[in-house]
Write a protein that holds these residues in place. Structure first.
Motif, PDB file in Angstrom:
ATOM      1  N   SER A 197     -10.367  -2.440   9.537  1.00  0.00           N
ATOM      2  CA  SER A 197      -9.985  -2.664   8.143  1.00  0.00           C
ATOM      3  C   SER A 197     -10.754  -1.771   7.179  1.00  0.00           C
ATOM      4  O   SER A 197     -10.293  -1.515   6.064  1.00  0.00           O
ATOM      5  N   GLU A 198     -11.931  -1.293   7.601  1.00  0.00           N
ATOM      6  CA  GLU A 198     -12.726  -0.416   6.734  1.00  0.00           C
ATOM      7  C   GLU A 198     -12.037   0.913   6.476  1.00  0.00           C
ATOM      8  O   GLU A 198     -12.311   1.578   5.476  1.00  0.00           O
ATOM      9  N   LYS A 199     -11.131   1.275   7.386  1.00  0.00           N
ATOM     10  CA  LYS A 199     -10.446   2.568   7.259  1.00  0.00           C
ATOM     11  C   LYS A 199      -9.093   2.446   6.556  1.00  0.00           C
ATOM     12  O   LYS A 199      -8.390   3.439   6.391  1.00  0.00           O
ATOM     13  N   LEU A 200      -8.718   1.202   6.185  1.00  0.00           N
ATOM     14  CA  LEU A 200      -7.419   0.985   5.552  1.00  0.00           C
ATOM     15  C   LEU A 200      -7.596   0.447   4.135  1.00  0.00           C
ATOM     16  O   LEU A 200      -8.626  -0.144   3.805  1.00  0.00           O
ATOM     17  N   SER A 201      -6.579   0.656   3.311  1.00  0.00           N
ATOM     18  CA  SER A 201      -6.601   0.093   1.952  1.00  0.00           C
ATOM     19  C   SER A 201      -6.298  -1.400   2.028  1.00  0.00           C
ATOM     20  O   SER A 201      -5.693  -1.862   3.003  1.00  0.00           O
ATOM     21  N   PRO A 202      -6.720  -2.180   1.028  1.00  0.00           N
ATOM     22  CA  PRO A 202      -6.441  -3.623   1.032  1.00  0.00           C
ATOM     23  C   PRO A 202      -4.959  -3.954   1.194  1.00  0.00           C
ATOM     24  O   PRO A 202      -4.608  -4.892   1.914  1.00  0.00           O
ATOM     25  N   SER A 203      -4.092  -3.194   0.531  1.00  0.00           N
ATOM     26  CA  SER A 203      -2.652  -3.472   0.635  1.00  0.00           C
ATOM     27  C   SER A 203      -2.138  -3.201   2.047  1.00  0.00           C
ATOM     28  O   SER A 203      -1.281  -3.937   2.559  1.00  0.00           O
ATOM     29  N   GLU A 204      -2.667  -2.161   2.703  1.00  0.00           N
ATOM     30  CA  GLU A 204      -2.264  -1.867   4.087  1.00  0.00           C
ATOM     31  C   GLU A 204      -2.737  -2.966   5.038  1.00  0.00           C
ATOM     32  O   GLU A 204      -2.010  -3.359   5.955  1.00  0.00           O
ATOM     33  N   ILE A 205      -3.950  -3.463   4.804  1.00  0.00           N
ATOM     34  CA  ILE A 205      -4.494  -4.534   5.659  1.00  0.00           C
ATOM     35  C   ILE A 205      -3.628  -5.788   5.564  1.00  0.00           C
ATOM     36  O   ILE A 205      -3.244  -6.376   6.577  1.00  0.00           O
ATOM     37  N   LYS A 257      -0.532  -6.047   4.540  1.00  0.00           N
ATOM     38  CA  LYS A 257       0.811  -5.792   5.074  1.00  0.00           C
ATOM     39  C   LYS A 257       0.823  -5.860   6.598  1.00  0.00           C
ATOM     40  O   LYS A 257       1.693  -6.489   7.201  1.00  0.00           O
TER      41      LYS A 257
END
Length: 378
Positions: free
Chosen positions: A213-221, A223
């Motif tokens: 999750s550290e490598k993804l944006s909050p919205s991507e997480i 989704k």
């Protein structure tokens, strides 16, 4: 006493004369008639007020009410019924019910049966057709009798279930269907407290989710998690599991509460195995979108636990507590990616039906002795 009639000076052509006994009888008669007239006016006013009050009450209640007279004509309809039927009062009053309900053959048949049998009929979750729409209602059709116990008409009552069903469907998006049905069973179901029973508990969580999750944006997480949970929860419901809660990336699933069956433990095993199959399909889709595959571990335990409403009168949570639950969580935390770990109590139930192999004992927090476990690798 409501008043008085007073006479002064009996005047004749011959002048003033005294009143006679016949005059007294005349005035008594006039007084009585005046009294009757006065009381009738008061009674009429009272009836008007009473009728107005009844109409106000009938119009304000959330149950739809329709009164049908002996000729089948609608004599009264309240605001809720007008809303349900999407009509104006002028279209309804004085018309025959067969005209108003021409698209509702079943309702017409029920009204006719009440006319013949003069007994109340109740239908739960009745489908009422209104134009092109269908409304789910609780329907009550009752005969009406006058003071001499003579049949004088019918009252039809509708309770619109669309709002209730909307609340239920919304509730079931936050709480498992099994728990919603249990809580709505009776008022006692909403009391704080619990009961001890046999429970099979399944925990599942994503391995390495924090670093992912550290490598993804909050919205991507969000989704990705929503898509992942949908595929997992579909499996849970397929095998009659009760989704207790979602905590971060972890699922907690119950079998045996609030609904119990002989296949609870086996259903938990089937859920776990199917979860990995659904995960493979999920990973295929997200890999195409450039994301790394999800990896999960699962722990399953069986034993006694207390289930019920935990919390306060203002806010409570239907859940299970006890050592059985704690051990299930510990098994999940020890499970490697692609692994299902189960306890001896689970293995005793499923026997040799599945390819679980005994592995070295593990030490878990809160247990003084090592725990015997069985493993299944996907």
């Amino acid at each position: 006493l409501v008043g008085a009639i007073i006479l002064f000076d009996k005047e004749t052509r011959d002048g003033l004369i005294n009143f006679k006994a016949s005059d007294l009888k005349l005035i008594e008669s006039i007084s009585i008639q005046t009294s009757f007239a006065y009381q009738n006016v008061k009674l009429l006013e009272s009836l008007k007020k009473s009728n107005q009050l009844n109409e106000n009450i009938m119009s304000s209640i959330t149950t739809g009410i329709i009164e049908i007279n002996l000729f089948g004509e609608i004599g009264f309809i309240n605001k809720e019924s007008l809303r349900l039927l999407n009509k104006d009062e002028i279209e309804i009053i004085g018309n025959h019910y067969m005209i108003i309900f021409e698209n509702n053959d079943q309702l017409i048949e029920i009204i006719q049966n009440v006319e013949v049998n003069q007994e109340r009929v109740f239908e739960s979750e009745f489908i009422l057709k209104v134009g092109r729409k269908k409304i789910t209602v609780n329907l009550s059709c009752s005969p009406v009798f006058d003071d001499s116990d003579t049949f004088s008409g019918i009252v039809v009552a509708f309770d619109d279930l669309s709002k209730i069903n909307k609340v239920k469907s919304t509730f079931k998006k936050y709480v498992s269907k099994n728990i919603v049905d249990k809580l709505l069973e009776s008022e006692d179901s909403l009391n704080l407290g619990g009961t001890e029973s046999d429970v099979t508990i399944l925990f599942s969580d994503i391995r390495g989710f924090t670093s992912m999750s550290e490598k993804l944006s909050p919205s991507e997480i969000v989704k990705l998690l929503n898509k992942y949970f949908k595929s997992m929860i579909d499996v849970v419901f397929k095998f009659n599991g009760t989704l207790d809660k979602i905590v971060g990336d972890e699922l907690m699933v119950l079998y045996g509460v609030p609904l119990k069956s002989e296949d609870d433990t086996e259903n938990a095993i089937k859920t776990a195995i199917q979860m990995f199959k659904s995960l493979d399909k999920f990973n295929e889709r997200i890999i195409k979108d450039g994301f790394k595959p999800f990896k999960i571990g699962i722990g399953i335990n069986k034993g006694k636990a207390v289930s019920g409403n935990i919390g306060s009168d203002q806010q409570m949570n239907y859940t299970v507590i006890g050592d059985t639950i704690n051990l299930g969580a510990r098994l999940c935390s020890h499970a490697k990616s692609g692994q299902i770990l189960i306890s001896n109590s689970v293995k005793e139930v499923i026997g040799d039906n599945y390819e679980f192999k005994k592995i070295p004992t593990i030490e878990v927090k809160g247990k003084s002795k090592p725990i015997e476990v069985w493993s299944y690798m996907h």
